[in-house]
Design a protein around this motif. Structure first.
Motif, PDB file in Angstrom:
ATOM      1  N   GLU A   1      31.752  60.182  -6.349  1.00 50.99           N
ATOM      2  CA  GLU A   1      30.627  60.982  -6.823  1.00 50.99           C
ATOM      3  C   GLU A   1      30.197  60.580  -8.232  1.00 50.99           C
ATOM      4  OE1 GLU A   1      31.518  65.100  -6.523  1.00 50.99           O
ATOM      5  OE2 GLU A   1      31.651  65.110  -4.322  1.00 50.99           O
ATOM      6  N   ASN A   2      31.145  60.023  -8.988  1.00 55.85           N
ATOM      7  CA  ASN A   2      30.831  59.648 -10.374  1.00 55.85           C
ATOM      8  C   ASN A   2      30.724  58.133 -10.543  1.00 55.85           C
ATOM      9  OD1 ASN A   2      33.525  59.041  -9.989  1.00 55.85           O
ATOM     10  ND2 ASN A   2      34.148  59.654 -12.057  1.00 55.85           N
TER      11      ASN A   2
ATOM     12  N   ASP B   1      34.682  59.663 -17.139  1.00 52.16           N
ATOM     13  CA  ASP B   1      33.430  60.284 -16.719  1.00 52.16           C
ATOM     14  C   ASP B   1      32.716  59.503 -15.620  1.00 52.16           C
ATOM     15  OD1 ASP B   1      32.760  58.161 -18.332  1.00 52.16           O
ATOM     16  OD2 ASP B   1      31.380  59.263 -19.628  1.00 52.16           O
ATOM     17  N   HIS B   2      33.060  58.217 -15.458  1.00 51.25           N
ATOM     18  CA  HIS B   2      32.478  57.431 -14.378  1.00 51.25           C
ATOM     19  C   HIS B   2      33.511  56.459 -13.825  1.00 51.25           C
ATOM     20  CE1 HIS B   2      28.601  58.565 -16.387  1.00 51.25           C
ATOM     21  NE2 HIS B   2      28.253  58.713 -15.130  1.00 51.25           N
TER      22      HIS B   2
END
Length: 575
Positions: free
Chosen positions: A349-350, A396-397
């Motif tokens: 999702e990230n 975060d990714h």
């Protein structure tokens, strides 16, 4: 000191190598060439240094290599002893003097009691990046001029993350280089350094570890083993480092039917079959395409001498071959990565993709369609490496893919630079994916165009070599910066981005906002229809580059606008 003083200082050296002594004699009779070789030190930046081999402070030779290595050694001398003892790993490509320069670098490090891990033979740049991380060294040195002509060589320094040395450390190294007398740099004795374990030879063990990681690039092993076994691939290392690693990597992935271009398989610093050993140059793939036609191959792949860039020619339905651009190759690979992961339920999702600001928005359209974030960075793969490190630190990714339009791609972050070995393995899998559907890579590209629009890009490079070259490039940049063009190709400029001033200006309103990227000497113009033009000096060559990106409802529309924009650029340069 002026160039004559520098020249005289070299003339007084009694122990110059024979080839440099001969050249000094020749330069004494050609003042213009002597001035170019001695008027300034070879430029050293965050990408290291690159230049013509020969005598002089503005040339690649054992003395400029020693001086550059001395800069790194002095930086390491200032660090904690535990960090310093991690050492430096060194690799080199097939260019003339590459092995010699690599050994000289190891000798300088050894004189500082810094351990050097030196490859036993030439290896690709991406394997050097991997080796820095694998061996946990503080730094890496790669002797290469990448895709430049045969007269060139270079010296690149990598940081402990496997990416090119960060600007802070690079600035310290540059200062130390300028302070060091190139003729007084201490060097160790090779036999003594080996006895003291300060010079350690590496090779097959690192190859094996790297190839194990390359196996993780393959997404659908059933596909590659079943379809890949029947595919015919042609591969050429263009007389460089690629064949030694790419062959086993492809075989491990299930591609058993790989034919090397025999005339280009062996390393050769003269690059006798090509004018430029650059997969961006269409002529460099000519022999590969010819062989692919003769054996009915699906794809012809070429990589540059240090095997960080990859170019591709693909078979069309009529049996002819089409050369793909770096942007098109990236779009095909990205679409496959996201499709395969989505089908397998493993698309995060990230997820995030990283590209340079002068690369195509074709990939952006694909990423958006899959709900994947696209992050734009400055030109230079070190900026992609920085984003990967940020992802790992912040969580975060998740990195999915990175690329630059100049034929550089990264699939998995165990390397932190362009990696043609990874790209070759993935590209072969993408070809197998389309072959399973009775299609070619060319068919796949046309389907992407029909779905996302016809994106067309091109890069125009102007070379200004010699003493006055830098001034000419600076003037062109200043002219564009001082007077923003109102339009390109009849299409109005609506937004201007100046990455040196870090500003984005809306032309109609005059509103100015701040760009959230580091400073760089780059200008980018966005046009009313979404097309764009970017201008930047090369960081490694005496060139200024003009990048153009267009999008049309048809190939004809996009090509026509591209031609119109390029024509207007030519007119502006002439003016």
């Amino acid at each position: 000191m002026n160039w004559k003083d520098n020249f005289d200082a070299w003339q007084k050296q009694n122990d110059l190598p024979a080839d440099l002594k001969t050249e000094m004699t020749q330069l004494a009779d050609t003042p213009d060439k002597a001035e170019d070789a001695f008027y300034q030190p070879l430029s050293f930046g965050t990408a290291g240094m690159r230049g013509i081999m020969g005598a002089g402070i503005n040339r690649m030779n054992i003395y400029t290599v020693r001086q550059a290595t001395e800069g790194l050694a002095r930086l390491m001398d200032s660090l904690d002893d535990a960090v310093k003892q991690r050492g430096v790993v060194i690799s080199y490509d097939s260019r003339h003097h590459s092995a010699e320069f690599a050994l000289e670098a190891a000798r300088v490090l050894g004189a500082h009691q810094i351990k050097a891990y030196l490859f036993d033979a030439l290896r690709p740049t991406p394997e050097l990046s991997f080796a820095v991380r694998h061996l946990h060294t503080y730094a890496g040195i790669m002797i290469t001029a990448s895709h430049n002509p045969k007269a060139y060589n270079g010296f690149k320094i990598y940081g402990e993350d496997g990416g090119q040395m960060p600007p802070k450390e690079s600035d310290i190294i540059t200062q130390s280089i300028r302070e060091a007398d190139m003729f007084e740099v201490p060097v160790g004795d090779v036999a003594t350094l080996k006895e003291q374990d300060l010079l350690i030879e590496i090779g097959a063990d690192v190859d094996s570890a790297y190839l194990e990681e390359i196996k993780t690039v393959t997404i659908n092993r059933d596909l590659t083993e079943n379809v890949g076994a029947d595919m015919k691939l042609v591969y050429t290392p263009l007389h460089g480092t690629g064949a030694q690693i790419a062959g086993p990597a492809l075989e491990n992935a299930g591609f058993k039917n790989v034919t090397m271009v025999p005339e280009q398989k062996e390393p050769n610093g003269d690059f006798p079959t090509v004018e430029l050993p650059n997969p961006e140059d269409h002529a460099a793939l000519a022999m590969g395409i010819d062989l692919a036609g003769k054996i009915d191959a699906d794809v012809a792949i070429a990589v540059d001498p240090d095997a960080d860039r990859m170019g591709v020619a693909v078979r069309r339905g009529d049996g002819s071959f089409s050369l793909l651009t770096g942007n098109q190759i990236a779009a095909l690979m990205l679409n496959y990565i996201l499709t395969a992961k989505a089908d397998a339920g493993t698309l995060p999702e990230n997820g995030a993709v990283v590209k340079s600001i002068v690369s195509s928005d074709f990939a952006t359209a694909i990423a958006d369609d899959f709900g994947v974030k696209m992050i734009n960075v400055l030109t230079g793969f070190k900026y992609i490496a920085e984003q990967i490190q940020h992802f790992e630190d912040s969580h975060d990714h998740e990195f999915l893919f990175g690329f630059e339009e100049s034929y550089g791609y990264l699939v998995k972050p165990f390397v932190r630079d362009k990696d043609s070995i990874q790209a070759t393995v993935l590209l072969a899998e993408v070809a197998a994916y389309y072959k399973q559907q009775g299609q070619t890579l060319y068919d796949g590209l046309q389907a992407l165009f029909e779905k996302y629009g016809y994106f067309v890009e091109d890069t125009k490079s102007l070379t200004f070599a010699g003493i006055d070259g830098a001034d000419k490039i600076a003037k062109i940049m200043a002219d564009f910066r001082d007077e923003t063009p109102a339009e390109f190709g009849g299409v109005k400029v609506v937004t201007t981005e100046d990455f040196d001033k870090q500003t984005q200006t809306q032309m109609e309103t005059g509103d100015v906002t701040t760009l959230n990227l580091p400073k760089a000497n780059v200008l980018k113009y966005w046009l009313a229809d979404g097309s764009w033009v970017a201008v930047r000096p090369s960081g490694t060559e005496p060139k200024i580059k003009f990048y153009v990106g267009t999008k049309g409802a048809t190939q004809t529309d996009a090509d026509a606008e591209l031609a119109a924009i390029q024509k207007s650029i030519d007119a502006l340069i002439v003016d």
